[in-house]
Design a protein around this motif. Structure first.
Motif: not given
Lengths: 405, 405
Positions: A386-405
């Motif tokens: 339901r949420v995938v995490h957009l990360v930078d090159d060091d795996y710090t979370i930039i944004e929590a992205i919702s999916t709508c299945f």
């Protein structure tokens, strides 16, 4: 929600700021894939209408539309409804439109929003008659655009011969005020499951069939005034799609629409291999696409010398195009990443919530270590989250992205 | 949300009041399964702690707790968090508890809510030490209850021999103020994937191993005062679990906990067949369980004489224990149900959003008809849906039930 360890500072996957498993999108790769594929289709003179069922993520719809894609593609009414709720103005519904509730919904949207531009498929005379009668009942105030779908023998939907295509197009034509014939469509991607030695020839033959349908309908004057749309999939064979569909010889202008969905994230299995085939066919003329999707899990147990049990299973990643591969090992308490490609790690069994990894002697994994997995076929990994995490090159979370299945 | 056709009157699946595909739970079967299995465990003198990861539905948690189950079982921290948000007071965490964020969360909950009763597993000395040190850091104010997990050779987590079990129990004992040894656990269900001729013997041997661990730890005085918990899975082999674990000979009282998840819905494949084996073993002494889970889809295309394409695919049902079977055919515009069992319909290929059915001559399916599919292994169908529809015997929707995967 689970309270983060350090609410004030950014959360990091490797530091275990959040419970695992997590589904991670590498932000840089996503941005580059979107930009490169958009530029490539523009310079190829075709329209891009990405299949957005892959991620079903409004945040990603927005990035694809902002990059300039023509519209977005969906496959079900539930998906379409998500798109419309998030303001997607143009939808290619790459499926037969059949259900009573589905057709009511589409017609309500067409009536409500004059800016909504919608295209769907038809592959049989009974299907066209059902659609026309349900559209007539729902009264959208303008015709529903229909493309004739051509299909692979032994495959999925779609007419199997040009004669049926003509009958379908005539039925659309006869449903005049309710339906409008917009073009010809097919999905060549099913050929990827065939014998590798036959794939390219099968795709070429199928695309030739679509062109033949378009030329036949054109010759019979079945298309209304304006431009004709010719569309195929395009994740694995976009070079062939672009070449052959552009070369159709019609009496009026036509536009080619490619609907690739997987370019967004690529993968670590099926599409990586198909992309390598494509690069070989085109002499690396196509855009470089980077795998962006990873599932991070934890070592729960090393119960036998050659067996490591991870905290992610078939509910966390897709397996329809093969099991995920082991990508990275991070020792608990550190953030140093050790690549696992060519390390001999193999996922040899899967449970709902666990992956069973067969590992070589000296594997070095301990309880609590972190392991990244690289799935094959992104669609069936995205739909587990339901949420995938957009990360930078060091795996710090930039944004929590919702999916709508 | 998509506006229903008749907002004032109840919605019906067969009348196409909602877009398909839909995931449907037959309400009567669910209620009977919950009641019958609860009564059965009570009359057998064991505790029921259903694995609630199957449906991850708070509305179903509530029905199971109201029927009198001892607690609910979960497998991941994300699942646990859903349970706690919905007020589940007692959780059997049938997994190793390893992650830093997971352990912080559990400890925060233990400190926050004195009524929260929590049990987790351990299978290695390093795992126990990691858990103890993280619990010490998080300071829950009371010890975390731990059961030693016994595992099948070549299987998943769990100690493979009694010697390791003793070492693990001693490590728990040594972590005195932070951990408390509560019992012994194992999951016998993995044996269901083994050769049918060996299954029962493998399960009996494995349960004997769990009893031997419990008796050994008891003999060494490693259990604290009070009763000892002995727990195994129980969906497919609950008769054996109950018999053998109850018969353990300990110096203090012990309670047996079965954790079946699939009794709630049964299925149309793997569990139906395992249930038949069980009925044969027990001479039908066990509870009658009815399959309750169906996926309803629509005929989108009949593109070749022996091929029917449906509007549901691998994103709508699980396939890990075999493809769904065709159950029912309803002609579009009617509500008459024609059974498809023994009709020769077979799902021979699957796409993300389509099922490819090979059908015999005279199949009678037309574009727009409705088809019910019966999945095998409920867990991997539930997790494809955010809402499942509880229906009455006529497929009128009684309740929209949310899942929280």
């Amino acid at each position: 929600m689970i309270a983060p360890a350090r609410a004030a500072s950014p959360q990091n996957v490797l530091r275990e700021d959040l419970p695992l498993p997590l589904c991670v999108l590498r932000g840089g790769a996503i941005e580059r894939n979107i930009t490169r594929f958009q530029r490539f289709t523009e310079s190829s003179g075709v329209l891009l209408c990405p299949h957005a069922k892959t991620a079903m993520s409004p945040a990603l719809f927005g990035r694809q539309l902002a990059a300039g894609c023509w519209g977005l593609t969906f496959a079900t009414c539930a998906q379409l409804e998500v798109a419309r709720r998030h303001g997607v103005p143009r939808v290619f519904y790459a499926n037969q439109l059949v259900g009573a509730a589905d057709i009511r919904y589409v017609c309500d949207e067409l009536r409500r929003d004059p800016g909504f531009d919608f295209y769907c498929l038809a592959d049989s005379v009974p299907g066209v008659r059902l659609l026309a009668s349900r559209v007539a009942d729902a009264d959208p105030g303008r015709p529903v655009n229909v493309l004739v779908e051509g299909g692979l023998a032994g495959g999925r939907c779609g007419v199997r011969d040009a004669g049926t295509a003509v009958a379908v197009a005539e039925a659309v034509h006869a449903a005049g005020p309710h339906l409008a014939l917009a073009g010809v469509e097919g999905f060549e991607g099913l050929a990827q499951y065939r014998d590798p030695g036959r794939r390219e020839a099968d795709v070429r033959e199928f695309l030739g069939f679509l062109v033949r349908i378009a030329e036949t309908l054109d010759g019979r004057g079945l298309f209304p005034a304006g431009q004709v749309l010719l569309s195929a999939g395009g994740s694995a064979f976009y070079d062939l799609v672009i070449d052959q569909l552009k070369a159709a010889r019609l009496s009026r202008p036509h536009q080619v629409i490619v609907r690739s969905g997987c370019y967004l994230t690529q993968d670590w299995g099926a599409y990586a291999s198909l992309q390598a085939d494509l690069q070989q066919r085109t002499g690396s003329a196509g855009p470089v696409l980077e795998p962006a999707l990873e599932v991070w899990a934890q070592v729960l147990s090393v119960p036998e010398p050659g067996l490591v049990i991870l905290s992610a299973g078939r509910r966390d990643f897709g397996q329809d195009a093969g099991n995920p591969v082991a990508l990275t090992h991070v020792r608990r308490g550190t953030t140093e990443r050790r690549p696992l490609s060519d390390s001999g790690w193999q996922m040899t069994a899967v449970s709902d919530q666990h992956a069973h990894m067969t590992v070589p002697p000296g594997h070095g994994a301990e309880v609590g270590d972190l392991i990244a997995l690289g799935p094959s076929h992104p669609c069936t990994t995205f739909d587990k989250w339901r949420v995938v995490h957009l990360v930078d090159d060091d795996y710090t979370i930039i944004e929590a992205i919702s999916t709508c299945f």
